[in-house]
Design a protein around this motif. Sequence first.
Motif, PDB file in Angstrom:
ATOM      1  N   PRO A   1     -92.361 -37.724  32.089  1.00 63.92           N
ATOM      2  CA  PRO A   1     -91.106 -37.050  32.436  1.00 63.92           C
ATOM      3  C   PRO A   1     -90.635 -36.091  31.337  1.00 63.92           C
ATOM      4  CG  PRO A   1     -90.697 -39.330  31.817  1.00 63.92           C
ATOM      5  CD  PRO A   1     -92.187 -39.175  31.896  1.00 63.92           C
ATOM      6  N   VAL A   2     -90.091 -34.959  31.768  1.00 72.23           N
ATOM      7  CA  VAL A   2     -89.579 -33.939  30.854  1.00 72.23           C
ATOM      8  C   VAL A   2     -88.168 -33.578  31.281  1.00 72.23           C
ATOM      9  CG1 VAL A   2     -89.873 -31.583  29.993  1.00 72.23           C
ATOM     10  CG2 VAL A   2     -91.898 -32.983  30.497  1.00 72.23           C
ATOM     11  N   TRP A   3     -87.233 -33.492  30.324  1.00 75.74           N
ATOM     12  CA  TRP A   3     -85.881 -33.029  30.644  1.00 75.74           C
ATOM     13  C   TRP A   3     -85.696 -31.637  30.046  1.00 75.74           C
ATOM     14  CZ3 TRP A   3     -82.708 -32.795  34.130  1.00 75.74           C
ATOM     15  CH2 TRP A   3     -81.341 -32.556  33.959  1.00 75.74           C
ATOM     16  N   GLU A   4     -85.186 -31.515  28.836  1.00 73.28           N
ATOM     17  CA  GLU A   4     -85.050 -30.225  28.144  1.00 73.28           C
ATOM     18  C   GLU A   4     -84.421 -29.161  29.047  1.00 73.28           C
ATOM     19  OE1 GLU A   4     -88.934 -29.189  26.738  1.00 73.28           O
ATOM     20  OE2 GLU A   4     -88.918 -30.715  25.174  1.00 73.28           O
ATOM     21  N   ARG A   5     -83.399 -29.552  29.793  1.00 71.25           N
ATOM     22  CA  ARG A   5     -82.814 -28.636  30.767  1.00 71.25           C
ATOM     23  C   ARG A   5     -82.222 -27.379  30.117  1.00 71.25           C
ATOM     24  NH1 ARG A   5     -78.263 -30.271  35.310  1.00 71.25           N
ATOM     25  NH2 ARG A   5     -78.066 -28.214  36.261  1.00 71.25           N
ATOM     26  N   SER A   6     -81.510 -27.549  29.015  1.00 67.63           N
ATOM     27  CA  SER A   6     -80.879 -26.398  28.374  1.00 67.63           C
ATOM     28  C   SER A   6     -81.910 -25.399  27.863  1.00 67.63           C
ATOM     29  CB  SER A   6     -79.971 -26.854  27.226  1.00 67.63           C
ATOM     30  OG  SER A   6     -80.719 -27.574  26.255  1.00 67.63           O
ATOM     31  N   LYS A   7     -83.062 -25.904  27.465  1.00 62.92           N
ATOM     32  CA  LYS A   7     -84.127 -25.026  26.969  1.00 62.92           C
ATOM     33  C   LYS A   7     -84.856 -24.349  28.124  1.00 62.92           C
ATOM     34  CE  LYS A   7     -88.584 -25.184  24.563  1.00 62.92           C
ATOM     35  NZ  LYS A   7     -89.552 -26.085  23.875  1.00 62.92           N
ATOM     36  N   LEU A   8     -85.147 -25.100  29.183  1.00 66.57           N
ATOM     37  CA  LEU A   8     -85.950 -24.581  30.284  1.00 66.57           C
ATOM     38  C   LEU A   8     -85.145 -23.751  31.274  1.00 66.57           C
ATOM     39  CD1 LEU A   8     -88.051 -27.796  30.978  1.00 66.57           C
ATOM     40  CD2 LEU A   8     -88.884 -25.686  29.931  1.00 66.57           C
ATOM     41  N   LEU A   9     -83.898 -24.181  31.567  1.00 62.95           N
ATOM     42  CA  LEU A   9     -83.096 -23.504  32.589  1.00 62.95           C
ATOM     43  C   LEU A   9     -81.658 -23.259  32.131  1.00 62.95           C
ATOM     44  CD1 LEU A   9     -84.278 -25.326  35.859  1.00 62.95           C
ATOM     45  CD2 LEU A   9     -84.895 -23.031  35.090  1.00 62.95           C
ATOM     46  N   GLY A  10     -81.482 -23.075  30.851  1.00 67.46           N
ATOM     47  CA  GLY A  10     -80.150 -22.779  30.335  1.00 67.46           C
ATOM     48  C   GLY A  10     -79.844 -21.291  30.428  1.00 67.46           C
ATOM     49  N   PRO A  11     -78.593 -20.892  30.251  1.00 67.92           N
ATOM     50  CA  PRO A  11     -78.229 -19.474  30.286  1.00 67.92           C
ATOM     51  C   PRO A  11     -78.848 -18.705  29.126  1.00 67.92           C
ATOM     52  CG  PRO A  11     -76.370 -20.807  29.559  1.00 67.92           C
ATOM     53  CD  PRO A  11     -77.423 -21.764  30.017  1.00 67.92           C
ATOM     54  N   ARG A  12     -79.041 -17.429  29.333  1.00 68.89           N
ATOM     55  CA  ARG A  12     -79.603 -16.575  28.304  1.00 68.89           C
ATOM     56  C   ARG A  12     -78.532 -16.210  27.270  1.00 68.89           C
ATOM     57  NH1 ARG A  12     -82.562 -12.553  32.612  1.00 68.89           N
ATOM     58  NH2 ARG A  12     -80.450 -12.655  33.487  1.00 68.89           N
ATOM     59  N   GLU A  13     -78.984 -15.691  26.151  1.00 74.10           N
ATOM     60  CA  GLU A  13     -78.084 -15.205  25.101  1.00 74.10           C
ATOM     61  C   GLU A  13     -78.342 -13.727  24.866  1.00 74.10           C
ATOM     62  OE1 GLU A  13     -75.636 -16.139  23.290  1.00 74.10           O
ATOM     63  OE2 GLU A  13     -75.465 -18.230  23.929  1.00 74.10           O
ATOM     64  N   PRO A  14     -77.395 -12.855  25.242  1.00 75.97           N
ATOM     65  CA  PRO A  14     -76.154 -13.170  25.954  1.00 75.97           C
ATOM     66  C   PRO A  14     -76.416 -13.334  27.447  1.00 75.97           C
ATOM     67  CG  PRO A  14     -76.284 -10.814  25.579  1.00 75.97           C
ATOM     68  CD  PRO A  14     -77.497 -11.421  24.915  1.00 75.97           C
ATOM     69  N   ALA A  15     -75.540 -14.069  28.137  1.00 81.60           N
ATOM     70  CA  ALA A  15     -75.674 -14.242  29.588  1.00 81.60           C
ATOM     71  C   ALA A  15     -75.463 -12.888  30.270  1.00 81.60           C
ATOM     72  CB  ALA A  15     -74.644 -15.246  30.087  1.00 81.60           C
ATOM     73  N   ARG A  16     -76.296 -12.608  31.291  1.00 84.49           N
ATOM     74  CA  ARG A  16     -76.212 -11.320  31.987  1.00 84.49           C
ATOM     75  C   ARG A  16     -76.743 -11.476  33.404  1.00 84.49           C
ATOM     76  NH1 ARG A  16     -80.266 -11.735  28.401  1.00 84.49           N
ATOM     77  NH2 ARG A  16     -82.386 -11.115  29.017  1.00 84.49           N
ATOM     78  N   THR A  17     -76.271 -10.654  34.319  1.00 82.89           N
ATOM     79  CA  THR A  17     -76.716 -10.712  35.714  1.00 82.89           C
ATOM     80  C   THR A  17     -77.309  -9.371  36.105  1.00 82.89           C
ATOM     81  OG1 THR A  17     -74.490 -10.147  36.452  1.00 82.89           O
ATOM     82  CG2 THR A  17     -75.051 -12.480  36.374  1.00 82.89           C
ATOM     83  N   GLU A  18     -78.604  -9.241  35.929  1.00 82.53           N
ATOM     84  CA  GLU A  18     -79.292  -7.998  36.277  1.00 82.53           C
ATOM     85  C   GLU A  18     -79.622  -7.928  37.763  1.00 82.53           C
ATOM     86  OE1 GLU A  18     -82.531  -7.368  33.605  1.00 82.53           O
ATOM     87  OE2 GLU A  18     -81.262  -7.576  31.812  1.00 82.53           O
ATOM     88  N   PHE A  19     -79.707  -9.089  38.431  1.00 79.27           N
ATOM     89  CA  PHE A  19     -79.807  -9.109  39.891  1.00 79.27           C
ATOM     90  C   PHE A  19     -78.379  -9.190  40.433  1.00 79.27           C
ATOM     91  CE2 PHE A  19     -80.065 -10.803  44.110  1.00 79.27           C
ATOM     92  CZ  PHE A  19     -81.232 -10.288  44.628  1.00 79.27           C
ATOM     93  N   PRO A  20     -78.051  -8.402  41.483  1.00 81.28           N
ATOM     94  CA  PRO A  20     -76.669  -8.378  41.981  1.00 81.28           C
ATOM     95  C   PRO A  20     -76.270  -9.640  42.754  1.00 81.28           C
ATOM     96  CG  PRO A  20     -78.062  -6.981  43.343  1.00 81.28           C
ATOM     97  CD  PRO A  20     -78.918  -7.433  42.182  1.00 81.28           C
TER      98      PRO A  20
END
Length: 271
Positions: free
Chosen positions: A15-34
């Motif tokens: 089992p693997v968790w590491e959620r913040s590393k694998l699926l956390g927000p980017r730095e800085p957070a941005r929405t390039e898809f509308p």
Amino acid sequence: MAEVARGAVEVTVEPVWERSKLLGPREPARTEFPIEEFLSLNKDFVPYTEVVEKVVREYFHVKDEWLDRFKTFLQEKSGLSFTTFEALGAVLWQARVKASKIPRDEEVKFAYAVNIRRVVKPQLPAGYWGNGCVPMYVKTTAGDLIEKPIWETAELIKKSKRNVSDEYVHSFIDYQELNYKKGINAGRSVGAFTDWRHLGHSTVDFGWGGPVTVLPLSRNLLGSVEPCFFLPYSEASQGKKDGFKVLLYLRVNAVASFREEMEKFGNMAYV
């Protein structure tokens, strides 16, 4: 967990968790898809508390023969091949909106979960045990959905899958990070659809065989209180399978009309 319950000393997949590393927000957070094309910000709107009518569960059985004939019909009309989810999803969505008597000019949405485990870069490890999916949306007006040919509805669902990408996933995650406190929602007339037939629920064995049945515990899904589940038959049904089960939640005043629409599907009235 089932392997451990059966006495295994080691599990097959670590089992693997590491959620913040694998699926956390980017730095800085941005929405390039509308993402805002599908989602709204409104703290005063809470979708799971909006329904005032009683909501009930409806089950029905979908036969393989019906699906095969229907998908052949759609291909003849559109020149495209459709998955079971796309084809049956179009029927269920159209039938529900029609039965619910939603005003013609109101926007309606088809929401569904897409598997992102191989979409994100790098891919999620095999043992990642968090949710490996994000919502995808299809939108149109109630009038267009009811009046246009059923194969055009199936095509809308099919085309929406083109949006699934690494950027879509991270834009969705970052949108949550940037706007969570503002009240994110997908609007009012949202129908949620999810396919559980291939998730493996029906084969999990804790030591006394597979489950007798597979059912969801909640009816709150992807911003909808009227979700639809494509459910697998259990191991107890081995040898008697023909198609699969569908579980839907419907407002009481829409049930009779919805059943009539599904009878048309069963009788192949589309063809």
